[in-house]
Scaffold this motif. Structure first.
Motif, mmCIF file in Angstrom:
data_model
loop_
_atom_site.group_PDB
_atom_site.id
_atom_site.type_symbol
_atom_site.label_atom_id
_atom_site.label_comp_id
_atom_site.label_asym_id
_atom_site.label_seq_id
_atom_site.Cartn_x
_atom_site.Cartn_y
_atom_site.Cartn_z
ATOM 1 N N THR A 1 -0.352 2.622 -16.405
ATOM 2 C CA THR A 1 -1.094 2.184 -15.230
ATOM 3 C C THR A 1 -0.545 0.848 -14.760
ATOM 4 O O THR A 1 0.245 0.205 -15.472
ATOM 5 C CB THR A 1 -2.601 2.084 -15.534
ATOM 6 N N SER B 1 1.857 6.796 -6.793
ATOM 7 C CA SER B 1 0.824 7.781 -7.126
ATOM 8 C C SER B 1 1.335 9.213 -7.075
ATOM 9 O O SER B 1 0.684 10.117 -7.611
ATOM 10 C CB SER B 1 -0.367 7.620 -6.169
ATOM 11 N N TRP C 1 2.221 1.750 -3.464
ATOM 12 C CA TRP C 1 1.168 2.315 -4.310
ATOM 13 C C TRP C 1 1.040 3.816 -4.082
ATOM 14 O O TRP C 1 0.880 4.600 -5.024
ATOM 15 C CB TRP C 1 -0.152 1.601 -4.004
ATOM 16 N N THR C 2 1.134 4.231 -2.824
ATOM 17 C CA THR C 2 1.082 5.666 -2.496
ATOM 18 C C THR C 2 2.268 6.406 -3.102
ATOM 19 O O THR C 2 2.122 7.493 -3.665
ATOM 20 C CB THR C 2 1.061 5.856 -0.975
ATOM 21 N N ASP D 1 -1.083 -2.731 -11.789
ATOM 22 C CA ASP D 1 -1.884 -3.550 -10.880
ATOM 23 C C ASP D 1 -1.054 -3.804 -9.626
ATOM 24 O O ASP D 1 0.033 -4.380 -9.702
ATOM 25 C CB ASP D 1 -2.255 -4.866 -11.561
ATOM 26 N N CYS D 2 -1.567 -3.365 -8.483
ATOM 27 C CA CYS D 2 -0.845 -3.527 -7.219
ATOM 28 C C CYS D 2 -1.512 -4.559 -6.319
ATOM 29 O O CYS D 2 -1.594 -4.391 -5.094
ATOM 30 C CB CYS D 2 -0.735 -2.185 -6.499
ATOM 31 N N GLY E 1 -8.689 1.208 -8.492
ATOM 32 C CA GLY E 1 -8.287 0.989 -7.109
ATOM 33 C C GLY E 1 -6.882 0.428 -7.045
ATOM 34 O O GLY E 1 -6.180 0.348 -8.049
ATOM 35 N N LYS E 2 -6.462 0.034 -5.855
ATOM 36 C CA LYS E 2 -5.110 -0.507 -5.696
ATOM 37 C C LYS E 2 -5.008 -1.919 -6.277
ATOM 38 O O LYS E 2 -4.059 -2.229 -6.993
ATOM 39 C CB LYS E 2 -4.740 -0.532 -4.214
ATOM 40 N N ARG F 1 -3.637 6.097 -11.876
ATOM 41 C CA ARG F 1 -4.351 5.136 -11.037
ATOM 42 C C ARG F 1 -5.526 4.517 -11.791
ATOM 43 O O ARG F 1 -6.271 5.222 -12.463
ATOM 44 C CB ARG F 1 -4.886 5.818 -9.779
ATOM 45 N N TYR G 1 2.391 7.866 -13.486
ATOM 46 C CA TYR G 1 1.523 6.762 -13.069
ATOM 47 C C TYR G 1 0.072 7.219 -13.027
ATOM 48 O O TYR G 1 -0.253 8.242 -12.421
ATOM 49 C CB TYR G 1 1.934 6.247 -11.697
ATOM 50 N N ALA H 1 -8.357 4.691 -16.154
ATOM 51 C CA ALA H 1 -7.022 5.243 -16.439
ATOM 52 C C ALA H 1 -6.838 5.582 -17.909
ATOM 53 O O ALA H 1 -5.872 6.265 -18.269
ATOM 54 C CB ALA H 1 -5.946 4.244 -16.011
ATOM 55 N N THR I 1 0.830 -1.204 0.000
ATOM 56 C CA THR I 1 0.000 0.000 0.000
ATOM 57 C C THR I 1 0.864 1.254 0.000
ATOM 58 O O THR I 1 0.549 2.239 -0.678
ATOM 59 C CB THR I 1 -0.948 0.001 1.213
#
Length: 496
Positions: free
Chosen positions: A259, A200, A196-197, A261-262, A210-211, A207, A205, A246, A193
């Motif tokens: 973009t 961002s 991902w932050t 995928d996390c 969602g994550k 988004r 990047y 995105a 997480t």
């Protein structure tokens, strides 16, 4: 004589009329693949080479936003003062990005189970019907144009989070679709997480909805499916719709915007429900490398002590509450649960002598929970066996495509970790505004579950005993050594 000439002329006219009608019907025929219709051009063979379009589709109405591009492509173009036809326009080979490369036409030789290989072929056949022969070369992110209007009814069942993307798909049949340029693929409770932050904060990047999409993993496909099974195509359509939000920003800067995928469990979770006898631990890596052979991969690992403790308290507290089990989730409960699971894994190893088989299957036969350890106790050994899951991905991706990060480094200097990720993904050089936003992030953001409790001075013993920590270190030591050797970095030994 005159009558014969008139009759001959009439027959000729009828033949010409029949030929015209035949050509009209031939050109107007709407040839669709099994589930979709991809964008095609009059110059199909060349357009397929240049724009990455499906070979088996017919010409159809071209979206307005593509008309200028198509006009420039199909008409003559001036190169060095000389008019060249479209046949002379070629895309450099290093820009061509194809799903299903030639090396992926066959399944791995070690896959011997007929039911599972049949299922994987069905999955890949569905993917092949939905994806183009080549992704658009002028976009850095893997994207293509398609018309999925005839399967909108399946997409209507998506979650509210993706509702805007669904409505856009219904109102504009011809749209651009994208898959992820990269994966932050694990591991859960290791800091995904926070990564991902950090991602961002960079303008390159974009988004998605969602994550985590978590659509292709979670053992979604079962050998008990009746082939053909429509849910396979629907799962990919749902996965693609996750990135629809995105698309607009990717269009705005096709050379830079991407973009990703996390989903934190992609690295170790499997797309298939495993049988007792056979496990294909590389099936997820094989599937991703087949549809996205140029994907960039990022994984973050953590000291097994911290990962297991964090994962245990998050998952066990929730599961035991849902099961209405009256149990005190604390340090003693954690110790007893780990002891039982480690013992079951070791018993499996005595019989099978196969770490990969046992980490996915030890709970099926060897786990016998005593009364003081209810079944709601969640211990995920497979998610902590970093070495054995990472080597599955290195079977199909070059080493330089995989960046493995250490949570300890993230805690010490999250800005340096962010810059390392940006470099790995080929992002543009971050400006001072991006650097300041990275530095302003509080370190408390990356601590996993129970951060405010378990890391508070004087209370750690309440959640994990010292002998529990040593038991975890002893169990994972040999696997940590293998990981450190694989990555040529002693920090992955996780010394206390």
């Amino acid at each position: 004589m005159y009558r014969e000439k008139k009759l001959s002329s009439l027959l000729i006219c009828l033949c010409l009329l029949a030929l015209i009608i035949y050509l009209y019907l031939l050109n107007g025929t709407d040839v669709r693949s099994t589930t979709t219709k991809l964008l095609a051009f009059p110059e199909r063979s060349t357009a397929t080479k240049v724009f990455g379009l499906h070979e088996s589709t017919s010409a159809t109405t071209i979206p307005r936003e593509l008309q200028d591009v198509v006009t420039k492509l199909l008409l003559h173009r001036q190169v060095d003062g000389t008019a060249q036809s479209v046949e002379s326009i070629r895309t450099p080979s290093d820009l061509i990005y194809r799903p299903f490369p030639d090396s992926k036409n066959t399944l791995p030789k070690e896959w011997s189970d007929p039911s599972r290989t049949k299922l994987m072929r069905e999955v890949l056949d569905n993917f092949r019907a939905l994806l183009p022969s080549e992704y658009l070369p002028e976009y850095r992110n893997p994207c293509w144009f398609a018309d999925y209007s005839n399967v909108t009814s399946h997409i209507a069942s998506l979650s509210q989070l993706q509702d805007k993307a669904r409505k856009g798909l219904e109102s504009h049949q011809w749209r651009m679709h994208c898959l992820p340029y990269f994966y932050v693929m694990g591991y859960s409770k290791c800091g995904t997480t926070m990564l991902w932050t950090l991602l961002s904060k960079h303008p390159d990047y974009v988004r998605p909805a969602g994550k985590e999409a978590a659509t292709l993993s979670k053992r979604r496909y079962s050998v008990h499916f009746k082939i053909p099974y429509p849910g396979i195509a629907n799962s990919l359509l749902k996965y693609m719709s996750f990135f629809d939000l995105a698309v607009t920003r990717i269009k705005a800067d096709r050379a830079h915007h991407v973009t990703g995928d996390c989903s934190a469990d992609v690295v170790w979770e499997l797309p298939f429900k495993t049988s007792y006898d056979i496990v294909y631990p590389d099936s997820m890596a094989f599937m991703v490398s087949t549809i996205l052979p140029k994907a960039r991969l990022i994984a973050i690992v953590r000291d097994p002590v911290d990962r297991l403790v964090s994962d245990f308290y998050m998952a066990t507290a929730r599961k035991c509450k849902m099961a209405h089990t009256q149990v005190v989730v604390g340090a003693n409960f954690l110790h007893d649960s780990l002891k039982v699971h480690f013992s079951a894994f070791n018993d499996c190893m005595k019989v099978r002598n196969d770490e990969i088989f046992c980490m996915y299957n030890y709970q099926r036969e060897w786990l016998r929970s005593p009364p003081n350890v209810p079944v709601c106790a969640s211990i995920r050994i497979a998610a902590t066996m970093y070495y054995y899951t990472l080597i599955q991905w290195l079977k199909y991706f070059p080493r330089d495509r995989l960046l493995v990060l250490n949570n300890a480094h993230l805690q010490k200097n999250s800005t340096a970790v962010a810059l390392e990720m940006y470099k790995h993904l080929g992002f543009s050089e971050p400006n001072q505004s991006v650097i300041k936003s990275l530095q302003s992030l509080q370190r408390s953001n990356y601590h996993a579950y129970l951060n405010r409790e378990i890391h508070r001075e004087g209370t750690q013993e309440k959640y994990v005993r010292e002998d529990t920590k040593q038991m975890i270190r002893n169990f994972f030591h040999v696997y940590n050594v293998k990981l450190a050797n694989l990555l040529q970095d002693e920090s992955f030994l996780f010394r206390p």
